[in-house]
Design a protein around this motif. Structure first.
Motif, mmCIF file in Angstrom:
data_model
loop_
_atom_site.group_PDB
_atom_site.id
_atom_site.type_symbol
_atom_site.label_atom_id
_atom_site.label_comp_id
_atom_site.label_asym_id
_atom_site.label_seq_id
_atom_site.Cartn_x
_atom_site.Cartn_y
_atom_site.Cartn_z
ATOM 1 N N TRP A 95 -6.060 -5.676 5.092
ATOM 2 C CA TRP A 95 -4.726 -5.506 4.530
ATOM 3 C C TRP A 95 -4.705 -5.383 3.006
ATOM 4 C CZ3 TRP A 95 -1.956 -4.218 8.444
ATOM 5 C CH2 TRP A 95 -2.109 -4.855 9.675
ATOM 6 N N ARG A 96 -5.499 -6.183 2.324
ATOM 7 C CA ARG A 96 -5.322 -6.296 0.873
ATOM 8 C C ARG A 96 -5.904 -5.119 0.089
ATOM 9 N NH1 ARG A 96 -6.574 -12.814 0.282
ATOM 10 N NH2 ARG A 96 -4.998 -13.441 1.847
ATOM 11 N N THR A 97 -6.628 -4.267 0.767
ATOM 12 C CA THR A 97 -7.133 -3.069 0.074
ATOM 13 C C THR A 97 -6.042 -2.033 -0.152
ATOM 14 O OG1 THR A 97 -7.818 -2.178 2.219
ATOM 15 C CG2 THR A 97 -9.485 -3.373 0.925
ATOM 16 N N TRP A 98 -4.944 -2.133 0.608
ATOM 17 C CA TRP A 98 -3.896 -1.124 0.450
ATOM 18 C C TRP A 98 -2.477 -1.695 0.410
ATOM 19 C CZ3 TRP A 98 -0.598 -0.112 4.800
ATOM 20 C CH2 TRP A 98 -0.973 -0.806 5.970
ATOM 21 N N LEU A 99 -2.364 -3.034 0.473
ATOM 22 C CA LEU A 99 -1.055 -3.672 0.380
ATOM 23 C C LEU A 99 -1.072 -4.701 -0.743
ATOM 24 C CD1 LEU A 99 -0.192 -4.358 4.146
ATOM 25 C CD2 LEU A 99 0.829 -2.613 2.677
ATOM 26 N N SER A 100 0.100 -5.000 -1.270
ATOM 27 C CA SER A 100 0.209 -6.061 -2.275
ATOM 28 C C SER A 100 -0.091 -7.402 -1.621
ATOM 29 C CB SER A 100 1.603 -6.079 -2.895
ATOM 30 O OG SER A 100 2.566 -6.421 -1.906
ATOM 31 N N ALA A 101 -0.308 -8.425 -2.438
ATOM 32 C CA ALA A 101 -0.681 -9.737 -1.910
ATOM 33 C C ALA A 101 0.390 -10.299 -0.985
ATOM 34 C CB ALA A 101 -0.951 -10.709 -3.066
#
Length: 569
Positions: free
Chosen positions: A204-210
């Motif tokens: 998730w965190r490679t393309w979404l904000s935290a």
């Protein structure tokens, strides 16, 4: 009447501020939605129809919200109580679902009664005697058993047993009943859930904000549940031999008296109920006290006992199995902004809505997904970090961990916990039986006295100063006696023995007799025994005993007074 209603109304509700309502409502909705599949799975783990997981998240949650000690702890069905229920009720598995459910409610009622009585007797201090090693070892062993037990839903193989050997034996025996499609569905679901939980950094965190990644991680199990239901309906998985949960009965849990056992049945269940009550209290208190400390609130162990007890008592009357404070659901509750138990009441509303409106919608859900959900969530309970830490810092606590862990795997939950507790208590006894006795000297020209092996101190030819760093009782009096005699042999020129009692909080009868014997032995050698720094409560006990009245030396207020008096001669 107003005073009665004030006593019946919890403090948090009397002092409730409307400003916290929005965050409580959001937290309650989030927890309610996210734990629906988890609750269904825990009911199945307990050997019950899935709907009982929703039943267990209604009445007990309301009661705990009203009476429990924690403002944010989310109570409900958890993995440990579920598998302990299944393990203890294994003999009733073939007596029909209705009888089994009544026995599960009876077990919850018995657990609740024991917790409530313990709360009334103010036995919250018991928590202090369950070491971290034992609790972590037990939970880790139970997690392994839970993981293996769920293979029956991922493979369609009738895996059964109460220990790891039993589960693996049945798995091997019925391997021919493996259902390939069920295994495929379960494996894919398990892999996706594990990746979501433990590899979210890459998923998730490679393309979404935290913040978006956090919500994606939380919502993914629910999304997966919806996708599985849609695929099951579209591809007719049930017709292909994949087990689904079927239609969930609509409506709220009803008031139902649990099975009334005969004396023999009750006696068989009582040990399990006692162990479950202990585990529920320890695990729930750990969660509640941790968040109370983080929030700057006071934690009351006895109130926690009472709240958990009444939650399980009431649950036993409304078709619930045993419940406890959940690690994961409490974390979600807090992270979602919960401030008061109002969030838990909102969660109950979500569960009620699920029972009334969504029972038929859940019917195509494969059991394989529920099993995969439990397996993915249970991995985190295998606490290797605690074992590593204990091995580095305290080998005795590590031994307790290993004893509880292996005991659970080999002999089952109840026996494994008892083995862990026995090893823990044996370690405690062994430690107290060998107290530290230090030869000390004066630190420079000060009134401080320190271990001669650790500090540069001044010693005195005619004095032997020994500091006893433990209370004296029957379990360690002999070893202390031998340690003192050994020190006297090492310093034969010393004519005056001063025992520094600053760390001694109690001296029982056996220890008093040992010291009296020591006094006589010294007198025969023309040496004298003195005490310094004896605490008031200890002197109250020994002040008029032969130990003091026949003492060859003196009792000094401080070690410095003793040294000054005895070196001045």
């Amino acid at each position: 009447m107003s005073s009665i209603s004030a006593r019946l109304t919890p403090t948090w509700l009397r002092q409730y501020q409307l400003a916290t309502l929005p965050t409580d409502v959001i937290a309650g909705l989030v927890v309610g939605v996210l734990v629906i599949p988890q609750s269904l799975g825990y009911a199945v783990l307990a050997g019950l129809p899935p709907v009982y997981g929703l039943y267990a998240a209604i009445v007990p949650v309301i009661v705990y919200a009203w009476l429990g000690s924690s403002n944010v702890q989310a109570v409900g069905p958890v993995a440990i109580t579920a598998i302990m229920t299944a393990s203890s009720l294994l003999p009733y598995a073939d007596k029909g679902a209705e009888q089994y459910a009544l026995m599960a409610s009876l077990l919850a009622f018995m657990v609740g009664a024991l917790l409530w009585v313990a709360g009334r007797l103010k036995l919250g201090w018991i928590m202090q005697f369950i070491s971290r090693g034992v609790s972590a070892g037990f939970v880790s062993g139970a997690a392994v058993l839970i993981f293996v037990s769920q293979l029956k839903y991922l493979t369609a193989i009738p895996v059964a047993g109460s220990s790891l050997i039993g589960y693996l034996s049945s798995l091997q025996m019925y391997m021919r009943q493996l259902h390939p499609l069920t295994l495929l569905i379960g494996f894919i679901a398990f892999a996706l859930l594990v990746a979501n939980r433990y590899a979210s950094k890459w998923v998730w965190r490679t393309w979404l904000s935290a913040s978006s990644a956090k919500w994606a991680e939380r919502l993914f199990p629910l999304i997966l549940l919806g996708v599985a239901i849609i695929l099951s309906m579209a591809l007719h998985w049930d017709a292909l031999g994949v087990a689904t949960i079927g239609s969930i009965p609509q409506g709220l849990p009803s008031f139902t008296l649990p099975h009334l056992p005969d004396v023999q049945e009750a006696l068989k269940l009582l040990p399990t109920a006692g162990l479950m009550a202990l585990i529920i209290f320890v695990s729930s208190s750990s969660v509640a006290s941790t968040y109370a400390r983080l929030r700057g609130e006071r934690f009351d162990a006895n109130r926690e006992l009472t709240g958990l007890g009444l939650a399980n008592l009431s649950g036993g009357l409304f078709q619930s199995f045993a419940v406890a404070g959940g690690f994961s659901r409490t974390a979600i509750n807090v992270d979602s902004g919960a401030k008061t138990p109002m969030a838990s009441l909102v969660t109950v509303v979500v569960m009620i809505a699920a029972l009334i409106a969504f029972g038929n919608a859940l019917a195509p859900l494969p059991y394989a997904l529920l099993g995969a959900t439990i397996m993915a969530s249970i991995i985190g309970l295998i606490d290797i970090d605690t074992l590593k830490s204990a091995w580095q810092r305290d080998r005795l606590d590590a031994a307790s961990f290993i004893a509880a862990f292996t005991g659970v795997l080999i002999f089952g939950l109840n026996t494994g916990l008892v083995i862990g507790l026995m090893v823990s208590f044996a370690s405690l006894i062994w430690q107290s039986s060998k107290p530290h006795v230090a030869v000390v000297g004066q630190l420079g020209g000060t009134g401080h006295f320190r271990n001669i092996n650790r500090h540069d101190v001044v010693t005195f030819d005619n004095l032997l100063l020994l500091r006893i760093d433990e209370s004296l009782f029957f379990g360690n009096s002999e070893s202390v006696h031998l340690r003192i005699l050994k020190a006297l042999q090492q310093y034969p020129e010393a004519r005056e023995l001063i025992l520094i009692m600053s760390a001694v909080n109690h001296i029982d009868l056996t220890a008093q007799e040992m010291l009296s014997t020591l006094n006589k032995e010294l007198a025969q050698q023309h040496k004298r025994l003195h005490f310094s720094f004896v605490k008031g409560p200890v002197m109250d006990v020994i002040g008029h005993t032969p130990l003091i009245t026949e003492l060859s030396g003196q009792v000094y207020l401080s070690t410095l007074d003793a040294v000054n008096a005895l070196t001045a001669r």
